[in-house]
Design a protein around this motif. Structure first.
Motif, PDB file in Angstrom:
ATOM      1  N   UNK A 114     -29.243 -70.466  99.402  1.00  0.00           N
ATOM      2  CA  UNK A 114     -30.551 -71.092  99.223  1.00  0.00           C
ATOM      3  C   UNK A 114     -30.372 -72.605  99.127  1.00  0.00           C
ATOM      4  N   UNK A 115     -31.345 -73.342  99.632  1.00  0.00           N
ATOM      5  CA  UNK A 115     -31.302 -74.806  99.539  1.00  0.00           C
ATOM      6  C   UNK A 115     -31.451 -75.231  98.079  1.00  0.00           C
ATOM      7  N   UNK A 116     -30.588 -76.158  97.633  1.00  0.00           N
ATOM      8  CA  UNK A 116     -30.675 -76.619  96.246  1.00  0.00           C
ATOM      9  C   UNK A 116     -31.435 -77.929  96.121  1.00  0.00           C
ATOM     10  N   UNK A 117     -31.612 -78.628  97.237  1.00  0.00           N
ATOM     11  CA  UNK A 117     -32.332 -79.907  97.191  1.00  0.00           C
ATOM     12  C   UNK A 117     -32.906 -80.212  98.571  1.00  0.00           C
ATOM     13  N   UNK A 118     -34.053 -80.892  98.579  1.00  0.00           N
ATOM     14  CA  UNK A 118     -34.678 -81.324  99.832  1.00  0.00           C
ATOM     15  C   UNK A 118     -35.020 -82.799  99.718  1.00  0.00           C
ATOM     16  N   UNK A 119     -34.927 -83.514 100.828  1.00  0.00           N
ATOM     17  CA  UNK A 119     -35.310 -84.924 100.846  1.00  0.00           C
ATOM     18  C   UNK A 119     -36.229 -85.193 102.031  1.00  0.00           C
ATOM     19  N   UNK A 120     -37.064 -86.189 101.877  1.00  0.00           N
ATOM     20  CA  UNK A 120     -37.936 -86.635 102.956  1.00  0.00           C
ATOM     21  C   UNK A 120     -37.461 -88.025 103.363  1.00  0.00           C
ATOM     22  N   UNK A 121     -36.758 -88.092 104.495  1.00  0.00           N
ATOM     23  CA  UNK A 121     -36.113 -89.327 104.933  1.00  0.00           C
ATOM     24  C   UNK A 121     -36.840 -89.880 106.153  1.00  0.00           C
ATOM     25  N   UNK A 122     -37.570 -90.983 105.981  1.00  0.00           N
ATOM     26  CA  UNK A 122     -38.325 -91.616 107.065  1.00  0.00           C
ATOM     27  C   UNK A 122     -39.268 -90.623 107.735  1.00  0.00           C
ATOM     28  N   UNK A 123     -39.942 -89.814 106.897  1.00  0.00           N
ATOM     29  CA  UNK A 123     -40.912 -88.868 107.417  1.00  0.00           C
ATOM     30  C   UNK A 123     -40.333 -87.575 107.941  1.00  0.00           C
ATOM     31  N   UNK A 124     -39.017 -87.411 107.872  1.00  0.00           N
ATOM     32  CA  UNK A 124     -38.359 -86.192 108.342  1.00  0.00           C
ATOM     33  C   UNK A 124     -37.738 -85.475 107.141  1.00  0.00           C
ATOM     34  N   UNK A 125     -37.992 -84.151 107.040  1.00  0.00           N
ATOM     35  CA  UNK A 125     -37.501 -83.366 105.899  1.00  0.00           C
ATOM     36  C   UNK A 125     -36.116 -82.799 106.191  1.00  0.00           C
ATOM     37  N   UNK A 126     -35.241 -82.875 105.188  1.00  0.00           N
ATOM     38  CA  UNK A 126     -33.903 -82.303 105.277  1.00  0.00           C
ATOM     39  C   UNK A 126     -33.641 -81.513 103.996  1.00  0.00           C
ATOM     40  N   UNK A 127     -32.933 -80.408 104.151  1.00  0.00           N
ATOM     41  CA  UNK A 127     -32.570 -79.578 103.006  1.00  0.00           C
ATOM     42  C   UNK A 127     -31.071 -79.360 102.998  1.00  0.00           C
ATOM     43  N   UNK A 128     -30.547 -79.151 101.809  1.00  0.00           N
ATOM     44  CA  UNK A 128     -29.104 -78.955 101.687  1.00  0.00           C
ATOM     45  C   UNK A 128     -28.764 -77.739 100.853  1.00  0.00           C
ATOM     46  N   UNK A 129     -27.804 -76.971 101.311  1.00  0.00           N
ATOM     47  CA  UNK A 129     -27.245 -75.863 100.542  1.00  0.00           C
ATOM     48  C   UNK A 129     -25.739 -76.078 100.425  1.00  0.00           C
ATOM     49  N   UNK A 130     -25.096 -75.297  99.592  1.00  0.00           N
ATOM     50  CA  UNK A 130     -23.667 -75.458  99.401  1.00  0.00           C
ATOM     51  C   UNK A 130     -22.902 -75.164 100.695  1.00  0.00           C
ATOM     52  N   UNK A 131     -23.298 -74.113 101.384  1.00  0.00           N
ATOM     53  CA  UNK A 131     -22.610 -73.726 102.614  1.00  0.00           C
ATOM     54  C   UNK A 131     -22.846 -74.738 103.726  1.00  0.00           C
ATOM     55  N   UNK A 132     -24.056 -75.310 103.793  1.00  0.00           N
ATOM     56  CA  UNK A 132     -24.343 -76.281 104.856  1.00  0.00           C
ATOM     57  C   UNK A 132     -23.503 -77.544 104.700  1.00  0.00           C
ATOM     58  N   UNK A 133     -23.156 -77.899 103.452  1.00  0.00           N
ATOM     59  CA  UNK A 133     -22.279 -79.047 103.234  1.00  0.00           C
ATOM     60  C   UNK A 133     -20.882 -78.807 103.761  1.00  0.00           C
TER      61      UNK A 133
END
Length: 422
Positions: free
Chosen positions: A72-91
Motif C-alpha cells: 500500500x502507498x504510505x505517502x502521496x505528493x502533488x508535484x507541479x499539479x501531478x500526483x505521485x505515490x510511494x510504497x516500500x516496494x516501489x522505492x
C-alpha cells in the motif's frame, strides 16, 4: 553433619554470564527482579512470565501486516499539479531501475526480508517445540538471534518523516493507508522483540534444571556455556541439550571483526567525498555529499533534520569505527583495566549502528516520489554505494566480535576442542 550440609549446599543450578562466562548461582527472583553479573553487570537472568502463545500471536499478526505495509502507498505528493505515490516496494524498484541493485538489496533486506524471516522463524520455533523437531528449533532460534538486529522498520519510519520535510518546499504531501500499517507493524515488532527470549524457548524445549550441575568456584575452568542454547554445563565436545559443538569462544572472532572494520574504514572515505545524491531542479544539477546535504538542510531552516542526518550519517559511522577499534585493540593488547568500559561501549555501538541506514532509506523514498526526468529529478550517487558498505561492515564487525574475549585477557586459551587461540 556439617560436612553433609556443606555438600548439599554445593549441589545447585549454575548459569554462566553470556558476556564474560562468570559462573552465577541461580536463586529465586521476586517479581520484576533481574540477576546481574557481578563482573560485567550484564543481566544474566530475569523474572519473566511471558506467555509464548502471545509471541506466536504477535508473529502471525506482524506477518499479515507485512502485506499492506509493503504494497500500500504510505505517502502521496502533488508535484507541479501531478500526483505521485510511494510504497516500500516501489522505492526498491526505483533503485533497481537506476542500476543500483546492491543498494536495492540492502534496503529490501533491512526493511522487508529481515522482518519477514524474523516473524516466520518465530512461528517455526513454536512448530518445532510442538512437534519436537530439534533441527528446526536450532535453525529457527539461530535466525532469531541473527535477524533481530537487521529489522529496521523504525529507521524507515524516521526516513519517511525526513523525506517529507525535504519535499515540503516542492510539493503538497498527504498520508496514505500504508503508513498506518507501517506504524502498527513497528509497534507490534517492538513488542515482539521485547518479549522474545531464546533461552525461554530452549527451556520450553527442555528445562535447564534437568541438567543440574555442581556449584563451581569462580576460578573453576570446568564450566562452559553453550553459545547456542545458553545451557551451562561441564566442559564437553557437544551440548547435552541442543547437540551443537561447544566452544568457549567463537573461532576467529577477532580476525573477522578486524577485517570488517578495516573494510568499513576504507569505504568511509569515498562515502563522505563522493556525492550520495544528485538533484536536478530549475535547470541546475545539485550534487550533495553527506556533509553538503546537511549544510543544505541548515540553509533551508531544517535544523532538526540536519542534526539527525549529521548524527546518523556522519558521527555514528565514525564513532562506531573508532569505538570498535578501541575494543579490539584493548583485547589484542590485553588491557584489563577498562573491561566494563569496553562492554558499555560495545553495547551502545551495537544499538546505534542501524540508524545510519536513514540516508539510504531517504534515497529510496525520494526516488519513488520525485518525478524523474521532468522538472524535478532525483538520482542516487555512487557515494551511496560506499556508504552502504560502511553500514554493513560496521554492523558485521560488531556482530562478529565475541564479547567474552574482553574478559579473557590474562589467560588466552589455546586451540583445542574447537577453542581457538585468538
Amino acid at each position: 553433619m556439617l560436612a553433609e550440609q556443606q555438600n548439599l549446599h554445593t549441589i545447585t543450578q549454575c548459569q554462566s554470564c553470556q558476556s564474560c562466562q562468570w559462573p552465577i548461582e541461580q536463586v529465586p527472583l521476586a517479581k520484576s527482579e533481574n540477576a546481574h553479573c557481578p563482573r560485567c553487570d550484564r543481566v544474566v537472568y530475569e523474572w519473566r512470565q511471558v506467555n509464548l502463545s502471545g509471541n506466536l500471536a504477535l508473529a502471525v499478526t506482524c506477518l499479515l501486516l507485512l502485506v499492506p505495509a509493503h504494497f500500500y502507498n504510505f505517502i502521496s505528493i502533488n508535484l507541479f499539479g501531478v500526483a505521485f505515490s510511494g510504497s516500500l516496494i516501489s522505492g526498491v524498484q526505483a533503485l533497481v531501475s537506476e542500476g543500483y541493485v546492491s543498494l536495492a538489496l540492502l534496503v529490501v533486506f533491512c526493511s522487508s526480508i529481515a522482518p519477514l524471516v524474523l516473524f516466520t522463524v518465530t512461528i517455526t520455533a513454536h512448530i518445532a517445540i510442538r512437534y519436537r523437531q530439534l533441527k528446526l528449533l536450532n535453525r529457527s532460534l539461530k535466525l532469531v538471534r541473527q535477524m533481530r538486529h537487521w529489522v529496521m522498520i523504525d529507521v524507515f519510519l524516521v526516513s519517511i518523516a525526513i523525506s517529507c520535510f525535504k519535499l515540503q518546499d516542492y510539493a503538497d504531501i498527504s498520508v496514505d493507508n500504508g503508513l498506518f500499517s507501517l506504524i502498527l507493524l513497528q509497534i507490534l515488532t517492538v513488542l515482539l522483540l521485547s518479549r522474545i527470549n531464546v533461552e525461554q524457548y530452549w527451556d520450553k524445549w527442555q528445562q535447564s534444571e534437568i541438567y543440574s550441575t555442581n556449584s563451581y568456584t569462580e576460578t573453576s575452568q570446568n564450566l562452559i556455556q553453550c553459545g547456542n542454547c545458553y545451557l551451562t554445563q561441564e566442559t564437553n565436545h557437544q551440548c547435552v541439550r541442543c547437540h551443537n559443538e561447544l566452544s568457549r569462544f567463537r573461532p576467529h572472532s577477532l580476525q573477522r571483526s578486524w577485517a570488517y572494520l578495516m573494510t568499513a574504514a576504507i569505504a568511509l572515505i569515498p562515502a563522505n567525498f563522493i556525492p550520495i545524491s544528485i538533484l536536478f531542479t530549475n535547470g541546475k544539477q545539485i550534487k550533495d555529499t553527506i556533509f553538503s546535504g546537511v549544510i543544505s538542510l541548515v540553509n533551508h531552516d531544517l535544523l532538526l533534520i540536519a542534526i539527525i542526518i549529521f548524527i546518523a550519517s556522519i558521527l555514528v559511522p565514525i564513532i562506531k569505527i573508532l569505538g570498535i577499534a578501541y575494543v579490539l585493540i584493548s583485547i589484542s593488547c590485553r588491557k584489563t583495566l577498562y573491561q566494563r568500559q569496553c562492554m558499555k561501549i560495545y553495547s551502545i555501538l551495537k544499538w546505534i549502528g542501524k540508524w545510519s541506514m536513514v540516508d539510504l532509506f531517504v534515497i529510496s523514498i525520494m526516488l519513488t516520489l520525485v518525478d524523474r526526468g521532468q522538472i524535478l529529478n532525483f538520482t542516487p550517487g555512487y557515494g551511496a554505494v560506499a556508504f552502504g558498505v560502511v553500514i554493513v561492515c560496521t554492523m558485521l564487525s560488531a556482530e562478529s566480535l565475541d564479547t567474552r574475549l574482553i574478559w579473557n585477557l590474562k589467560n588466552r586459551p589455546t586451540s583445542e576442542n574447537g577453542i581457538v587461540n585468538e
